[in-house]
Enzyme design. Structure first.
Site, PDB file in Angstrom:
ATOM      1  N   GLY A  11       0.862  -1.191   0.000  1.00 58.10           N
ATOM      2  CA  GLY A  11       0.000   0.000   0.000  1.00 58.10           C
ATOM      3  C   GLY A  11       0.892   1.233   0.000  1.00 58.10           C
ATOM      4  N   ALA A  13       1.718   3.445  -2.047  1.00 59.84           N
ATOM      5  CA  ALA A  13       1.301   4.724  -2.636  1.00 59.84           C
ATOM      6  C   ALA A  13       0.177   5.369  -1.830  1.00 59.84           C
ATOM      7  CB  ALA A  13       0.849   4.496  -4.086  1.00 59.84           C
ATOM      8  N   ARG A  98     -19.738  -5.299   5.056  1.00 61.51           N
ATOM      9  CA  ARG A  98     -18.535  -5.748   5.759  1.00 61.51           C
ATOM     10  C   ARG A  98     -17.989  -7.037   5.130  1.00 61.51           C
ATOM     11  NH1 ARG A  98     -16.726  -7.591  11.371  1.00 61.51           N
ATOM     12  NH2 ARG A  98     -17.907  -9.469  10.974  1.00 61.51           N
ATOM     13  N   VAL A 129      -1.477  -3.992   9.073  1.00 62.90           N
ATOM     14  CA  VAL A 129      -2.185  -2.754   9.406  1.00 62.90           C
ATOM     15  C   VAL A 129      -3.522  -2.713   8.657  1.00 62.90           C
ATOM     16  CG1 VAL A 129      -2.073  -0.232   9.250  1.00 62.90           C
ATOM     17  CG2 VAL A 129      -0.021  -1.524   9.829  1.00 62.90           C
ATOM     18  N   ASP A 159      -4.756   2.135  18.828  1.00 67.14           N
ATOM     19  CA  ASP A 159      -5.767   2.160  19.885  1.00 67.14           C
ATOM     20  C   ASP A 159      -5.091   2.376  21.244  1.00 67.14           C
ATOM     21  OD1 ASP A 159      -7.937   1.316  18.000  1.00 67.14           O
ATOM     22  OD2 ASP A 159      -6.620  -0.415  17.833  1.00 67.14           O
ATOM     23  N   HIS A 187      -9.114  -5.169  16.427  1.00 66.38           N
ATOM     24  CA  HIS A 187      -9.015  -3.749  16.064  1.00 66.38           C
ATOM     25  C   HIS A 187     -10.332  -3.368  15.387  1.00 66.38           C
ATOM     26  CE1 HIS A 187      -7.819   0.081  14.558  1.00 66.38           C
ATOM     27  NE2 HIS A 187      -8.084  -0.297  13.321  1.00 66.38           N
TER      28      HIS A 187
HETATM   29  P1  NAI Z   1      -5.134   4.226   1.178  1.00 70.53           P
HETATM   30  O1  NAI Z   1      -6.380   3.866   0.429  1.00 70.53           O
HETATM   31  O2  NAI Z   1      -4.642   5.628   1.187  1.00 70.53           O
HETATM   32  O3  NAI Z   1      -3.939   3.301   0.665  1.00 70.53           O
HETATM   33  C1  NAI Z   1      -4.069   1.946   0.462  1.00 70.53           C
HETATM   34  C2  NAI Z   1      -3.103   1.549  -0.627  1.00 70.53           C
HETATM   35  O4  NAI Z   1      -3.123   0.127  -0.719  1.00 70.53           O
HETATM   36  C3  NAI Z   1      -3.482   2.094  -2.003  1.00 70.53           C
HETATM   37  O5  NAI Z   1      -2.361   2.727  -2.596  1.00 70.53           O
HETATM   38  C4  NAI Z   1      -3.876   0.828  -2.774  1.00 70.53           C
HETATM   39  O6  NAI Z   1      -3.610   0.916  -4.155  1.00 70.53           O
HETATM   40  C5  NAI Z   1      -3.006  -0.206  -2.079  1.00 70.53           C
HETATM   41  N1  NAI Z   1      -3.400  -1.585  -2.317  1.00 70.53           N
HETATM   42  C6  NAI Z   1      -4.642  -2.098  -2.516  1.00 70.53           C
HETATM   43  N2  NAI Z   1      -4.571  -3.402  -2.775  1.00 70.53           N
HETATM   44  C7  NAI Z   1      -3.271  -3.750  -2.720  1.00 70.53           C
HETATM   45  C8  NAI Z   1      -2.570  -4.960  -2.923  1.00 70.53           C
HETATM   46  N3  NAI Z   1      -3.195  -6.082  -3.236  1.00 70.53           N
HETATM   47  N4  NAI Z   1      -1.220  -4.941  -2.803  1.00 70.53           N
HETATM   48  C9  NAI Z   1      -0.565  -3.804  -2.513  1.00 70.53           C
HETATM   49  N5  NAI Z   1      -1.179  -2.617  -2.332  1.00 70.53           N
HETATM   50  C10 NAI Z   1      -2.511  -2.597  -2.437  1.00 70.53           C
HETATM   51  O7  NAI Z   1      -5.380   3.676   2.662  1.00 70.53           O
HETATM   52  P2  NAI Z   1      -4.622   4.030   4.019  1.00 70.53           P
HETATM   53  O8  NAI Z   1      -5.260   5.192   4.653  1.00 70.53           O
HETATM   54  O9  NAI Z   1      -3.157   4.050   3.762  1.00 70.53           O
HETATM   55  O10 NAI Z   1      -5.040   2.746   4.895  1.00 70.53           O
HETATM   56  C11 NAI Z   1      -4.574   1.462   4.582  1.00 70.53           C
HETATM   57  C12 NAI Z   1      -5.262   0.423   5.432  1.00 70.53           C
HETATM   58  O11 NAI Z   1      -4.972   0.612   6.820  1.00 70.53           O
HETATM   59  C13 NAI Z   1      -6.796   0.425   5.340  1.00 70.53           C
HETATM   60  O12 NAI Z   1      -7.231  -0.926   5.300  1.00 70.53           O
HETATM   61  C14 NAI Z   1      -7.222   1.030   6.663  1.00 70.53           C
HETATM   62  O13 NAI Z   1      -8.509   0.589   7.046  1.00 70.53           O
HETATM   63  C15 NAI Z   1      -6.160   0.473   7.581  1.00 70.53           C
HETATM   64  N6  NAI Z   1      -5.996   1.171   8.865  1.00 70.53           N
HETATM   65  C16 NAI Z   1      -5.682   0.389   9.956  1.00 70.53           C
HETATM   66  C17 NAI Z   1      -5.477   0.960  11.183  1.00 70.53           C
HETATM   67  C18 NAI Z   1      -5.150   0.099  12.370  1.00 70.53           C
HETATM   68  O14 NAI Z   1      -5.091   0.671  13.472  1.00 70.53           O
HETATM   69  N7  NAI Z   1      -4.925  -1.205  12.270  1.00 70.53           N
HETATM   70  C19 NAI Z   1      -5.594   2.415  11.365  1.00 70.53           C
HETATM   71  C20 NAI Z   1      -5.885   3.151  10.161  1.00 70.53           C
HETATM   72  C21 NAI Z   1      -6.085   2.532   8.951  1.00 70.53           C
END
Ligand code: NAI
Length: 332
Positions: A11, A13, A98, A129, A159, A187
């Site tokens: 992820g 980018a 979901r 993550v 958290d 989470h």
């Molecule tokens: P974002 O949408 O800005 O970035 C996600 C990236 O993952 C995008 O660039 C997308 O192209 C890429 N991606 C999608 N499928 C992929 C694959 N098969 N292989 C490689 N890359 C892939 O999202 P953001 O804000 O960076 O969040 C990422 C994840 O983290 C989300 O699932 C979000 O729910 C989760 N998250 C988890 C938290 C936690 O506390 N565990 C806290 C905040 C977010």
């Protein structure tokens, strides 16, 4: 100086990665003596955006950062990986159930588990993550049978950081004065942020947090709900999910795993349950852990009262349901 290690960010980018990559390149996670090669994985349509991120990484002009490899191929990304931040996941779109989200993501984490199994170092440390983080970590570990289960963890550190900051604000102390708050379980909004074993260091000495707060109704009610719903509150305000704080938490999680926890302190991580505290085995459940020599140990023997028991059971039940849904997707 040590040989460089290969660190994968998926992820790459996306918005969390954008805040995470600087911390990695600057040495604040693996230490100022540990050079790194960054392997940046994203999907093919994001390769142009990723090139921009690579340009910025070059422009940081940081010594510790050696090779940077942008790629859409998991085989390239995970080759000889020593640490992996699995951030990339399918975001929830409007109208998506979901179950649809789980289904899309479980498939991604199956592919990445297989790639880790084939190409990564056997002692690779994997931090998931991308949501649903706990179940994604379980699936990933399942498809990487040659790597020990203990090497797969899910992030609940955000958290924990939120809970620590909320308690510090309530007690009018600096955030580092509060320690050992626990996040139990998933989470998700069923997580149980537990301050009953936490300590606060006051000018008069260390005190249990429940005694210092002296308001059980707040600790069991408003405090728990605030932490459970904090992610949603950030989305409502920012129109995007937490990224800066999520990236900081990912760095905190991996740094403690790599370098170890300080004596007397514990941190929360989603790990494959070994049955501690009566939690069913084979779900990724967040427990308090201590870490030494890259190995975590679940903190044992904490008293669990009736209120906590009900909370632990509820979040474990949700994780068992997620596991069943994930398995049904994978069997199709
Ligand atoms: P974002 O949408 O800005 O970035 C996600 C990236 O993952 C995008 O660039 C997308 O192209 C890429 N991606 C999608 N499928 C992929 C694959 N098969 N292989 C490689 N890359 C892939 O999202 P953001 O804000 O960076 O969040 C990422 C994840 O983290 C989300 O699932 C979000 O729910 C989760 N998250 C988890 C938290 C936690 O506390 N565990 C806290 C905040 C977010």
């Amino acid at each position: 100086m040590a040989e460089p290690i290969n660190v994968v960010v998926t992820g790459a980018a996306g918005q969390i990665a954008y805040s995470l990559l600087y911390q990695l390149a600057a040495g604040s996670v693996f230490g100022p003596e540990q050079p790194i090669n960054l392997r940046l994985l994203d999907i093919p349509p994001m390769m142009e955006v990723l090139q921009g991120v690579v340009m910025e990484l070059d422009d940081l002009a940081l010594n510790l950062l050696r090779e940077v490899t942008p790629t859409a191929d998991p085989a390239v990304a995970f080759k000889d990986a020593a640490a992996a931040f699995l951030v990339g996941a399918m975001p929830r779109k409007q109208g998506m159930e979901r179950k649809d989200l789980l289904s899309a993501n479980v498939k991604i984490f199956k592919v990445q588990g297989e790639a880790l199994d084939k190409f990564a170092r056997k002692d690779v440390k994997v931090l998931v993550v991308g949501n649903p983080a706990n179940t994604n970590a379980l699936i990933c570990s399942h498809y990487a049978p040659s790597i020990p289960k203990e090497n797969f963890t899910a992030m609940t550190r955000l958290d924990q950081n939120r809970a620590q900051a909320a308690l510090a604000a309530r007690l009018s102390v600096q955030v580092d004065r509060v320690q050992n708050v626990i996040i139990w379980g998933n989470h998700s909004s069923t997580q149980y942020p537990d301050a009953h074993h936490a300590l606060v260091h006051l000018p008069t000495g260390a005190k249990p947090v429940p005694e210092a707060v002296n308001d059980d109704a707040w600790l069991n009610g408003e405090f728990v709900e605030k932490i459970q719903k904090r992610g949603a509150a950030v989305i409502a305000a920012r129109k995007m999910s937490s990224a800066m704080s999520a990236a900081k938490a990912a760095g905190d999680h991996m740094r403690d795993w790599w370098i170890g926890t300080r004596p007397g302190k514990w941190v929360s991580m989603g790990v494959v349950s070994d049955g501690s505290y009566g939690i069913p085995k084979d779900i990724v459940f967040s427990f308090p852990v201590t870490i030494k020599d890259h190995q975590f140990k679940i903190v044992q023997g904490l008293p669990i009262n009736e209120f906590a028991r009900a909370k632990l059971n509820a979040t474990a039940k949700e994780l068992e349901e997620e596991r069943a849904e994930a398995n049904s997707v994978l069997e199709q």
